[in-house]
Each structure stands twice: as C-alpha cells, then as structure tokens.
Motif scaffolding. Structure first.
Motif, mmCIF file in Angstrom:
data_model
loop_
_atom_site.group_PDB
_atom_site.id
_atom_site.type_symbol
_atom_site.label_atom_id
_atom_site.label_comp_id
_atom_site.label_asym_id
_atom_site.label_seq_id
_atom_site.Cartn_x
_atom_site.Cartn_y
_atom_site.Cartn_z
ATOM 1 N N CYS A 77 48.786 26.878 45.396
ATOM 2 C CA CYS A 77 49.895 26.818 44.253
ATOM 3 C C CYS A 77 49.229 25.718 43.363
ATOM 4 C CB CYS A 77 50.992 26.317 45.045
ATOM 5 S SG CYS A 77 51.996 27.436 45.875
ATOM 6 N N ALA A 78 48.592 24.688 43.837
ATOM 7 C CA ALA A 78 47.944 23.615 42.664
ATOM 8 C C ALA A 78 46.805 24.530 41.875
ATOM 9 C CB ALA A 78 47.294 22.659 43.448
ATOM 10 N N LEU A 79 45.993 25.287 42.525
ATOM 11 C CA LEU A 79 44.786 25.826 42.082
ATOM 12 C C LEU A 79 45.623 27.058 40.936
ATOM 13 C CD1 LEU A 79 42.047 27.049 42.109
ATOM 14 C CD2 LEU A 79 42.675 28.810 43.744
ATOM 15 N N LYS A 80 46.696 27.605 41.206
ATOM 16 C CA LYS A 80 47.330 28.694 40.496
ATOM 17 C C LYS A 80 48.408 28.018 39.507
ATOM 18 C CE LYS A 80 44.611 32.151 41.361
ATOM 19 N NZ LYS A 80 43.671 32.801 40.425
ATOM 20 N N GLY A 81 48.694 26.916 39.603
ATOM 21 C CA GLY A 81 49.755 26.129 39.002
ATOM 22 C C GLY A 81 51.284 26.753 39.145
ATOM 23 N N ILE A 82 51.348 26.939 40.313
ATOM 24 C CA ILE A 82 52.764 27.576 40.472
ATOM 25 C C ILE A 82 53.608 26.459 41.586
ATOM 26 C CG2 ILE A 82 52.027 28.906 42.464
ATOM 27 C CD1 ILE A 82 53.851 31.097 41.599
ATOM 28 N N GLU A 83 54.771 26.416 41.320
ATOM 29 C CA GLU A 83 55.653 25.518 41.969
ATOM 30 C C GLU A 83 55.720 25.801 43.342
ATOM 31 O OE1 GLU A 83 60.415 24.105 42.444
ATOM 32 O OE2 GLU A 83 60.023 25.656 40.907
ATOM 33 N N CYS A 84 55.477 24.678 44.213
ATOM 34 C CA CYS A 84 55.636 24.943 45.806
ATOM 35 C C CYS A 84 56.543 24.087 46.500
ATOM 36 C CB CYS A 84 54.197 24.320 46.058
ATOM 37 S SG CYS A 84 53.806 24.712 48.014
ATOM 38 N N VAL A 85 57.173 24.541 47.426
ATOM 39 C CA VAL A 85 58.327 23.792 48.363
ATOM 40 C C VAL A 85 57.936 24.071 49.709
ATOM 41 C CG1 VAL A 85 60.555 23.335 48.941
ATOM 42 C CG2 VAL A 85 60.115 23.694 46.640
ATOM 43 N N VAL A 86 57.666 23.325 50.429
ATOM 44 C CA VAL A 86 57.361 23.316 52.012
ATOM 45 C C VAL A 86 58.460 22.698 52.675
ATOM 46 C CG1 VAL A 86 55.546 22.917 53.960
ATOM 47 C CG2 VAL A 86 54.832 23.071 51.276
ATOM 48 N N TYR A 87 58.706 23.552 53.791
ATOM 49 C CA TYR A 87 59.832 22.929 54.739
ATOM 50 C C TYR A 87 59.187 22.590 56.063
ATOM 51 C CZ TYR A 87 63.234 24.746 51.612
ATOM 52 O OH TYR A 87 63.945 25.082 50.217
ATOM 53 N N MET A 88 59.380 21.571 56.756
ATOM 54 C CA MET A 88 58.384 21.054 57.831
ATOM 55 C C MET A 88 59.582 20.156 58.593
ATOM 56 S SD MET A 88 55.188 18.717 57.608
ATOM 57 C CE MET A 88 54.080 18.691 59.297
ATOM 58 N N GLY A 89 59.407 20.099 59.846
ATOM 59 C CA GLY A 89 60.387 19.770 60.863
ATOM 60 C C GLY A 89 60.209 18.156 60.839
ATOM 61 N N GLU A 90 61.542 17.559 60.993
ATOM 62 C CA GLU A 90 61.267 15.945 60.738
ATOM 63 C C GLU A 90 60.338 15.328 61.776
ATOM 64 O OE1 GLU A 90 64.689 12.600 60.068
ATOM 65 O OE2 GLU A 90 64.960 13.707 61.854
ATOM 66 N N LYS A 91 60.453 15.856 62.884
ATOM 67 C CA LYS A 91 59.403 15.330 64.040
ATOM 68 C C LYS A 91 58.293 15.669 63.581
ATOM 69 C CE LYS A 91 58.489 16.145 69.146
ATOM 70 N NZ LYS A 91 59.027 16.727 70.226
ATOM 71 N N ASP A 92 57.633 16.745 63.143
ATOM 72 C CA ASP A 92 56.433 17.098 62.591
ATOM 73 C C ASP A 92 55.805 16.182 61.451
ATOM 74 O OD1 ASP A 92 56.155 19.051 64.685
ATOM 75 O OD2 ASP A 92 56.688 20.560 63.480
ATOM 76 N N ILE A 93 56.843 15.869 60.787
ATOM 77 C CA ILE A 93 56.517 15.230 59.446
ATOM 78 C C ILE A 93 56.126 13.637 60.072
ATOM 79 C CG2 ILE A 93 57.622 13.591 57.743
ATOM 80 C CD1 ILE A 93 59.337 16.144 56.801
ATOM 81 N N GLU A 94 56.755 13.288 61.139
ATOM 82 C CA GLU A 94 56.277 12.008 61.718
ATOM 83 C C GLU A 94 54.932 11.859 62.390
ATOM 84 O OE1 GLU A 94 59.374 11.107 64.475
ATOM 85 O OE2 GLU A 94 60.942 10.590 62.807
ATOM 86 N N LEU A 132 49.128 17.022 46.597
ATOM 87 C CA LEU A 132 48.822 18.393 45.717
ATOM 88 C C LEU A 132 49.975 18.892 44.786
ATOM 89 C CD1 LEU A 132 46.984 19.958 48.913
ATOM 90 C CD2 LEU A 132 45.875 19.400 46.669
ATOM 91 N N GLY A 133 51.123 18.034 44.797
ATOM 92 C CA GLY A 133 52.034 18.569 44.038
ATOM 93 C C GLY A 133 53.255 19.338 44.545
ATOM 94 N N ALA A 134 53.103 19.441 46.274
ATOM 95 C CA ALA A 134 54.252 20.250 46.889
ATOM 96 C C ALA A 134 55.461 19.098 46.967
ATOM 97 C CB ALA A 134 53.867 20.727 47.822
ATOM 98 N N THR A 135 56.624 19.929 46.726
ATOM 99 C CA THR A 135 57.880 19.026 47.399
ATOM 100 C C THR A 135 57.961 19.286 48.974
ATOM 101 O OG1 THR A 135 58.956 19.509 45.310
ATOM 102 C CG2 THR A 135 60.453 18.908 47.096
ATOM 103 N N VAL A 136 58.131 18.447 49.779
ATOM 104 C CA VAL A 136 58.319 18.348 51.240
ATOM 105 C C VAL A 136 59.569 18.131 51.622
ATOM 106 C CG1 VAL A 136 57.273 18.075 53.714
ATOM 107 C CG2 VAL A 136 55.742 17.863 51.596
ATOM 108 N N VAL A 137 60.363 19.356 52.174
ATOM 109 C CA VAL A 137 61.834 19.248 52.596
ATOM 110 C C VAL A 137 61.820 19.179 54.020
ATOM 111 C CG1 VAL A 137 64.044 20.275 52.679
ATOM 112 C CG2 VAL A 137 62.363 20.388 50.761
ATOM 113 N N PRO A 138 62.441 18.170 54.729
ATOM 114 C CA PRO A 138 62.351 17.811 56.127
ATOM 115 C C PRO A 138 63.606 18.888 56.896
ATOM 116 C CG PRO A 138 63.604 16.083 55.159
ATOM 117 C CD PRO A 138 62.886 16.897 54.212
#
Length: 406
Positions: free
Chosen positions: A138-155, A167-173
């Motif tokens: 997404c950074a390479l192509k200049g496009i908005e990126c939202v990533v969903y990730m489990g709170e446990k995995d974020i830790e 890299l500019g992504a929004t990470v949503v728990p």
C-alpha cells in the motif's frame, strides 16, 4: 523439460484449482452477506481474466524480481541433512522483502485491486507478516491501508505492529473472542460490509469466500514453480520426495504444494499446531479436531462445539492460531492426497533452536512446526525433502528470549 521452460510455467497451472463454484471436492464456495455479493462476484468474474493479461503478468513478475527479491534460494541444509540421514533443502521464503512469503500475495492483490478501481485496502493479520506485507505494498502504491489484528497478537507481535505503523497503516485491535486471528478476520469482514464499493479486502491466506482461496494459491504458487526448476538444476530431478510446509489457513503450503498436487510421486506434508496437545483443549490442529462447517465465507473443516459454535484455538505461533483450514487443504486431507501432522508448542520451540544452531537460520515459529515434523517421518537416505521456510524469526524473538530465560 529444460530449466528455461520450467521458469516460465504460468502462475495458476490449470488443474490445481477449484470448480466453477469455488469447491475443492466438498469444500469451498462463497457464503457471504448480500451486501458483499457485488464485490465477490466482481472478483470471481474478473480475477482470472486480469491475472492472465500480459501487462499484469509483466508488472507482477517484475515486482517479484526487483522488489520482493525472487527467486528465493533453494538451500541445501547440510548439517540438518546429516542429522536426519537424508537430503533436506530449504525454500528460503524468509529472504523475501518483509521476511515471509506473504508479500507474494499482497503484490498480486494490490495490482488486482488497482485494476478494479479500489481506493482503499483492508486486511487481517495474526503473526503480523501479512499485515506488514499489505502495509508495504500500500505504501508502494500510495493507497490507504487499514489492518485488523487481535489484541493478544498485537501484544505478542509488537515489532510487526510498529513496522505496519511506520509504513503508514492504521492498525485496529480486535477486542472480541480470543482476540487473535479469527477475531481480526471477523472485524475485517465487518469493515468490508460497511465499505463495499471503494474497498478491497486483501485476505492473507487460502481462506474466505471463492475466489480468494484460489486467487491466493495462484499468487503463492510461484514458490513451487521455482522449486521445480531449482531442484532440477541442483539434483537433476524437478520432483522432491517430500514437500513440507506448516498450515494455519495454509497460504505458504498452498504455494509450496501447487505445482506438485498432481505429481503423485511427491508426498505433500502439511503441519498443524497441536498447541499444548491435541486433546488438551488448547490446540489448533483443525484436521484432527474439526468437522465440516462454515467459517469466514467458505465451507471447510472447522473446530467447533456440538452446536456449531467455533472453538477457540491455541498455538504459541500467532500465524497458526486459527480454528479452521483453507478448503484446498481440507480437500487434500479428506482425499488422502496430503499427509497432515501436528506439532506441539514445546516441540516447535525445540526445533527452532535446533535449526538455528545447525544452519545459522532463525526460523519463524510457524516454520519451526514444519521442521519439527521431520522427526515424525520415516526418511531414507535417497529422499529429497524440501521444507518451505515460510518466514524468519525476528518477530518471535520475545518468545524465544522467554524460552531461553533472557
């Protein structure tokens, strides 16, 4: 067949995919909310056509070569081979840009999304490698990126979370359920339902509604495509006796198996996470514990209770911590074409340290499961075994440090 001819095998060799309805035997299909029907139908009707375009193939292949770093090496693991008294080769997907095989698929899907006119990308991630790979393209192509990730995995995968954000992504728990990959996938699907027109969902594994399992497998099939000509160059034969890969949803295994599925001489070995043990209630060994059901848009083998509620999985590896398996793998299991083994957390850890000290390669915890399965096979001196080394262990250093008492 010459090396040159093998190199230009088309990604998505005919005969390794599902039927027109997206089924591999009795598994697959598209079980989706009505609001997603236009998106999925558009993908289904156009993905093969777009992927076959010379301009698409040229851009895809060029990025795989110049950006991802393909072909990845096929490395003869001399000391590991001596330990098991056989010939073991490692397909070094850990040397891909971003550190795992996931980038093969995200490069393909971002090019597809742009040709479909999508302006925004969403993704789910467990171990974080798919999230990083999605944020990267997404950074390479200049496009908005939202990533969903489990709170446990974020830790437990904090370095990859930091990489995504850099890299500019929004990470949503994902805060529901076990707060792992299953729940991140649920949140991503909900987000797609709420933004069906301008958003493309880059699924990271061979799961989800048709055409995702086939599309992801085709993009990842570059792995087995390269193995064939690399083995021919190194051994004089393009076929291994065993192809081994770890399986959660199963994208690296699908890619590693793809060009060997109809080669009956090749034993396809898929390795699942047994967690604390298959019958402990803390496992992710889907083929051993699951039964037919619907999960995340397709029919497959799913770990579930008697009344059909999804069972919470467990694995020390965030990338294998999933209560289902891709429909292709469910079919390989049911048909007997694939051999499915399972490895506990403790055995995977032991194999991770063993490979690190024998070959100077620190593998991802996911791949450590595949290495551990070598102990369960009856290997001969004349076998040629290929292990898909799907990712590097940087992201798992906190777990490894804990095991070392550091």
């Amino acid at each position: 067949m010459t090396t040159k001819e093998i190199k230009i095998l088309p990604i998505g060799k005919e005969g390794s995919g599902p039927d027109e309805y997206g089924y591999y035997g009795s598994f697959g299909g598209a079980y989706i909310p009505e609001m997603l029907f236009p998106n999925v139908e558009e993908l289904k009707t156009r993905y093969l056509e777009i992927m076959a375009e010379p301009a698409f193939q040229n851009e895809f292949r060029t990025l795989l070569r110049d950006y991802v770093g393909r072909p990845t090496p096929l490395f003869f693991a001399e000391r590991l081979s001596k330990q098991f008294n056989t010939r073991i080769y490692l397909k070094r997907e850990d040397l891909c840009h971003t550190g795992a095989h996931k980038i093969n698929n995200t490069v393909g899907q971002i090019l597809l999304a742009l040709r479909l006119g999508k302006k925004r990308i969403i993704a789910e991630t467990g171990a974080g490698q798919h999230g990083v790979a999605t944020a990267t393209v997404c950074a390479l192509k200049g496009i908005e990126c939202v990533v969903y990730m489990g709170e446990k995995d974020i830790e437990r995968q904090a370095p990859n979370v930091a990489r995504m954000k850099m890299l500019g992504a929004t990470v949503v728990p994902a805060l529901s359920g076990s707060r792992t990959l299953k729940d991140a996938t649920n949140e991503a699907i909900r987000a797609w339902i709420n933004n069906p027109t301008d958003t493309h969902y880059i699924i990271g594994s061979v799961v989800g509604p048709h055409p995702y399992p086939d599309m992801v497998a085709r993009f990842q099939s570059v792995i087995s495509e390269e193995v064939r000509w690399q083995l021919l160059e190194q051994t004089g034969s393009e076929l291994p006796s065993h192809m081994i890969a770890c399986v959660g949803g199963g994208s690296n295994a699908a890619g590693a198996f793809y060009h060997f599925i109809h080669e009956q001489a090749v034993k396809l070995v898929a390795v699942e996470a047994a967690g604390h043990g298959i019958n402990t209630g803390m496992s992710a060994a889907t083929t051993q514990l699951g039964r037919s059901g619907i999960l995340h848009g397709s029919k497959s083998l799913v770990m579930q209770t008697e009344d059909g509620q999804v069972t919470e999985p467990h694995s020390i590896s965030a990338g294998l911590d999933y209560p289902g398996i891709g429909p292709l793998h469910a079919h390989l299991y049911e048909s007997g074409r694939g051999t499915f083994l399972s490895v506990t957390d403790d055995d995977a850890l032991r194999s991770a340290f063993e490979v690190s000290r024998l070959e100077g390669i620190i593998p991802a915890l996911e791949t450590a499961h595949a290495f551990s399965a070598l102990k369960q096979l009856s290997l001969r001196t004349d076998n040629t075994v290929v292990v898909c080394l799907s990712g590097r262990g940087d992201k798992d250093l906190a777990t490894y440090m804990k095991a070392m008492g550091v």
